[in-house]
Design a protein around this motif. Structure first.
Motif, PDB file in Angstrom:
ATOM      1  N   GLY A 282     -50.951 -31.376   8.344  1.00  0.00           N
ATOM      2  CA  GLY A 282     -49.494 -31.405   8.279  1.00  0.00           C
ATOM      3  C   GLY A 282     -48.961 -32.824   8.234  1.00  0.00           C
ATOM      4  N   PRO A 283     -47.968 -33.147   9.025  1.00  0.00           N
ATOM      5  CA  PRO A 283     -47.370 -32.298  10.068  1.00  0.00           C
ATOM      6  C   PRO A 283     -46.374 -31.250   9.556  1.00  0.00           C
ATOM      7  N   VAL A 284     -45.939 -31.354   8.285  1.00  0.00           N
ATOM      8  CA  VAL A 284     -44.947 -30.411   7.781  1.00  0.00           C
ATOM      9  C   VAL A 284     -45.585 -29.330   6.907  1.00  0.00           C
ATOM     10  N   ALA A 285     -46.404 -29.735   5.969  1.00  0.00           N
ATOM     11  CA  ALA A 285     -46.911 -28.801   4.971  1.00  0.00           C
ATOM     12  C   ALA A 285     -48.264 -28.191   5.323  1.00  0.00           C
ATOM     13  N   GLY A 286     -48.842 -28.556   6.458  1.00  0.00           N
ATOM     14  CA  GLY A 286     -50.129 -28.009   6.852  1.00  0.00           C
ATOM     15  C   GLY A 286     -49.992 -26.987   7.963  1.00  0.00           C
ATOM     16  N   LEU A 287     -51.094 -26.693   8.643  1.00  0.00           N
ATOM     17  CA  LEU A 287     -51.054 -25.705   9.725  1.00  0.00           C
ATOM     18  C   LEU A 287     -50.342 -26.250  10.958  1.00  0.00           C
ATOM     19  N   GLY A 288     -50.722 -27.430  11.380  1.00  0.00           N
ATOM     20  CA  GLY A 288     -50.045 -28.058  12.519  1.00  0.00           C
ATOM     21  C   GLY A 288     -50.129 -27.276  13.810  1.00  0.00           C
ATOM     22  N   GLU A 289     -51.163 -26.476  13.997  1.00  0.00           N
ATOM     23  CA  GLU A 289     -51.273 -25.638  15.195  1.00  0.00           C
ATOM     24  C   GLU A 289     -51.822 -26.404  16.395  1.00  0.00           C
ATOM     25  N   ILE A 290     -52.527 -27.484  16.122  1.00  0.00           N
ATOM     26  CA  ILE A 290     -52.925 -28.394  17.202  1.00  0.00           C
ATOM     27  C   ILE A 290     -52.478 -29.795  16.813  1.00  0.00           C
ATOM     28  N   LYS A 291     -52.376 -30.642  17.803  1.00  0.00           N
ATOM     29  CA  LYS A 291     -51.975 -32.028  17.573  1.00  0.00           C
ATOM     30  C   LYS A 291     -53.064 -32.940  18.119  1.00  0.00           C
ATOM     31  N   LEU A 292     -53.579 -33.792  17.248  1.00  0.00           N
ATOM     32  CA  LEU A 292     -54.594 -34.753  17.656  1.00  0.00           C
ATOM     33  C   LEU A 292     -53.919 -36.024  18.143  1.00  0.00           C
ATOM     34  N   PRO A 293     -54.537 -36.736  19.065  1.00  0.00           N
ATOM     35  CA  PRO A 293     -53.979 -38.029  19.486  1.00  0.00           C
ATOM     36  C   PRO A 293     -53.835 -38.951  18.280  1.00  0.00           C
TER      37      PRO A 293
END
Length: 470
Positions: A307-318
């Motif tokens: 992502g952060p907009v067009a992808g899955l974005g279900e988890i956030k990496l540091p």
């Protein structure tokens, strides 16, 4: 032979001719030949402390065994032991000049250690380096040994030592995955197969799978590590033991255990131990499996965090660093990417090890240096890479609870959860309508009066729980 001039160097000679050696260096003519003829990489035999220490420990144990067998005098033995201790402390590294990847089948490596230990022992006895008046590299330091039994033994001892750190790092990673599994236990998540929406699950369940895999990787590494405890010491050149007194073999294993604290043992068949390196196919195979498995997890994380907009974005990496030199604000999943790239290198190393193991000939395998180089590289890459992955990526990883829930409830994957109540055919028809109209299946069912959203969510919640103990 050695002589000295007034320029702070000593001269040593062999059948090829004379070489000049700085007087403050402990290597000899055989080391120089190995360096001149066989240097192909920037890594010397001193690069990996465990390998250096393994040679020193074996030479130390051999000196004590030779003393027990009355083929070495007490002053010689004591001086060799002191020199080996110096080597283990890193005081002789500058004189360990032979390339780890040298092509002499290990002879240059063994002679580099023999010469350095002999010259340091000479100094302890009040004699000059290079004179070999009291302690000779071949006659005393290498007594009752050959390169053919010492080198593979040192390779096993070093690998056994290095694997301890890697296994610890894999276990710590498993613990971190377990913490994330607990942290994400209640987060509804869209399970996917073939990168298509599949079934409801919990995000914690996904991470529990990662934890289970990583635990298994640590266990398999620990298991293959035990196969390194059998050493070929005492076999000398080809397995007959010729060149060593009858009492030497038992004594050298006893002393090596006292020195290392590890119960190394003699092989059931000395000829097998000299001829074959199949254990390193197994060791390297587990390193490959470990790297490939963790590379798969790392690839999952890059997809889930896209992502952060067009992808899955279900988890956030540091966010570790800027991701582009031209696109402002872009942040890439560099830590998982590093883990994936590392796995490519380890898999390549495994291919080299497999080739080296295969091409041993008759009584010995003279391609041990490339096995050392590649196995040590794989262990180092994994140990450092996993630590970095755990500390900088997994530890600070977070989940977007709402996005996970939205992706699940807006997909037709919830259809599976509704089949027990509504039947496959009915749910299938509604699911295809959901796809065709690009609308939520739950909205369509509520509009048609088939099932309320609250009833549907209860079914989804139930479906995301395991039906058996895991």
């Amino acid at each position: 032979m050695s002589s000295f001039d007034k320029a702070g160097v000593r001269q040593e000679s062999d059948y090829v001719g004379e070489v000049s050696i700085p007087s403050d260096m402990l290597f000899g003519v055989n080391s120089v030949r190995g360096q001149e003829n066989l240097t192909v990489s920037p890594i010397t035999v001193a690069h990996y402390p465990e390998f250096r220490n393994a040679f020193a420990q074996i030479k130390w144990a051999a000196a004590l065994a030779n003393l027990d067998s009355s083929v070495l005098a007490a002053p010689q033995c004591e001086a060799i032991v002191l020199a080996c201790r110096d080597m283990i402390e890193g005081n002789c590294d500058a004189s360990l000049i032979v390339d780890l990847l040298e092509g002499s089948g290990g002879t240059s490596t063994n002679m580099n250690f023999n010469e350095v230990i002999a010259n340091r022992a000479q100094q302890y006895l009040g004699h000059s380096a290079g004179s070999y008046e009291v302690v000779h590299p071949n006659d005393h330091v290498n007594c009752s040994q050959s390169t053919n039994d010492v080198y593979p033994a040192a390779l096993k001892v070093a690998t056994y030592a290095m694997l301890a750190g890697l296994i610890n790092e894999v276990e710590l990673l498993a613990q971190q995955f377990e913490k994330k599994a607990e942290e994400f236990a209640d987060i509804l998540h869209l399970g996917r197969t073939c990168l298509q929406d599949a079934q409801p699950m919990r995000l914690g369940q996904l991470f529990s799978g990662y934890a289970s895999l990583t635990r298994r990787l640590a266990a398999e590494l620990a298991n293959v590590r035990t196969k390194l405890l059998t050493l070929p010491l005492g076999g000398t050149a080809i397995g007959t033991g010729f060149g060593a007194p009858a009492s030497y073999r038992a004594a050298v294993y006893n002393h090596l255990q006292e020195i290392t604290g590890v119960s190394y043992v003699a092989p059931e068949n000395s000829f097998d131990a000299m001829q074959n390196m199949d254990v390193f196919s197994r060791v390297s195979g587990e390193l490959r499996t470990c790297s490939a498995s963790l590379g798969k997890i790392a690839a999952d994380l890059t997809v889930l965090s896209s992502g952060p907009v067009a992808g899955l974005g279900e988890i956030k990496l540091p966010e570790a660093q800027a991701g582009s030199s031209i696109m402002p604000g872009k942040v890439n999943p560099v830590l998982p990417m590093s883990m994936i790239q590392l796995s490519f290198a380890v898999i390549g190393n495994d291919v080299a090890v497999a080739q080296a193991v295969q091409y041993g000939e008759l009584e010995i395998n003279h391609f041990e240096p490339v096995v050392s180089s590649r196995v040590f590289d794989s262990i180092t890459l994994l140990t450092r890479g996993i630590k970095q992955f755990r500390e900088k990526c997994i530890q600070g990883l977070t989940a977007d609870d709402q996005r996970n829930k939205d992706h699940l409830t807006q997909s037709m994957a919830v259809a599976t959860a509704l089949v027990p109540k509504l039947g496959y055919a009915s749910v299938s028809k509604l699911a295809r309508q959901s796809v065709a109209e690009n609308r939520s299946l739950l909205d369509i069912m509520e509009e048609k009066g088939v099932m309320s959203k609250s009833e549907a969510m209860e079914a989804i919640e139930k479906a995301s729980r395991p039906v058996f103990d895991v």
